[in-house]
Scaffold this motif. Structure first.
Motif, mmCIF file in Angstrom:
data_model
loop_
_atom_site.group_PDB
_atom_site.id
_atom_site.type_symbol
_atom_site.label_atom_id
_atom_site.label_comp_id
_atom_site.label_asym_id
_atom_site.label_seq_id
_atom_site.Cartn_x
_atom_site.Cartn_y
_atom_site.Cartn_z
ATOM 1 N N GLU A 75 -30.148 -34.557 19.547
ATOM 2 C CA GLU A 75 -29.440 -35.654 18.892
ATOM 3 C C GLU A 75 -30.028 -35.945 17.511
ATOM 4 N N GLY A 76 -31.343 -35.973 17.432
ATOM 5 C CA GLY A 76 -32.010 -36.237 16.153
ATOM 6 C C GLY A 76 -31.744 -35.139 15.142
ATOM 7 N N TYR A 77 -31.758 -33.905 15.599
ATOM 8 C CA TYR A 77 -31.498 -32.770 14.708
ATOM 9 C C TYR A 77 -30.082 -32.844 14.154
ATOM 10 N N ASN A 78 -29.110 -33.082 15.036
ATOM 11 C CA ASN A 78 -27.712 -33.164 14.587
ATOM 12 C C ASN A 78 -27.507 -34.321 13.620
ATOM 13 N N HIS A 79 -28.127 -35.461 13.915
ATOM 14 C CA HIS A 79 -28.030 -36.612 13.019
ATOM 15 C C HIS A 79 -28.682 -36.289 11.667
#
Length: 137
Positions: free
Chosen positions: A25-29
């Motif tokens: 999730e953090g990577y995509n954000h």
């Protein structure tokens, strides 16, 4: 027995599972946000570069107009510098910002401008677009 192992196995891997989900999730954000911020920085930098080029082009146009009216207005050395500055402006790769000569040309333009300004004895300087802190009401 297998179902009991599955229950404990999922409990044991719970932290790792949450870690991996959070990472994804953090990577995509981060990718999305990074692209947006990169676009904003690119637009701002492009605007500032275009503004500086426009300033130099305006100076060259004014000087060339003065030369057309009175060819003896400036020394041949200054006229040569103005012509070189005009060539640098025309050579600037406006439509190819990834061209590696961008910095070299801009530095050469700034240097040539300082030389012409000193030869003419004028206090003309590119200050850039006023920043919000520089504007007073």
């Amino acid at each position: 027995m297998d179902s009991a192992e599955d229950i404990f196995n999922s409990s044991l891997n719970l932290e790792e599972t949450h870690y991996q989900e959070g990472y994804k999730e953090g990577y995509n954000h981060g990718v999305t946000t990074g692209k947006e911020e990169g676009k904003e920085v690119g637009l701002k930098t492009g605007f500032e570069t275009g503004e500086e080029l426009g300033f130099y082009k305006g100076c060259v146009d004014v000087w060339n107009s003065a030369i057309q009216i009175d060819p003896t207005r400036f020394s041949t050395r200054v006229q040569k510098g103005i012509k070189q500055m005009q060539e640098l402006i025309q050579k600037y790769p406006v439509m190819d910002p990834e061209d590696e000569s961008v910095q070299e040309i801009m530095e050469a333009l700034r240097l040539k401008f300082r030389v012409i300004r000193a030869a003419l004895g004028v206090k003309l300087e590119y200050l850039g677009y006023p920043k919000p802190k520089d504007i007073e009401f």
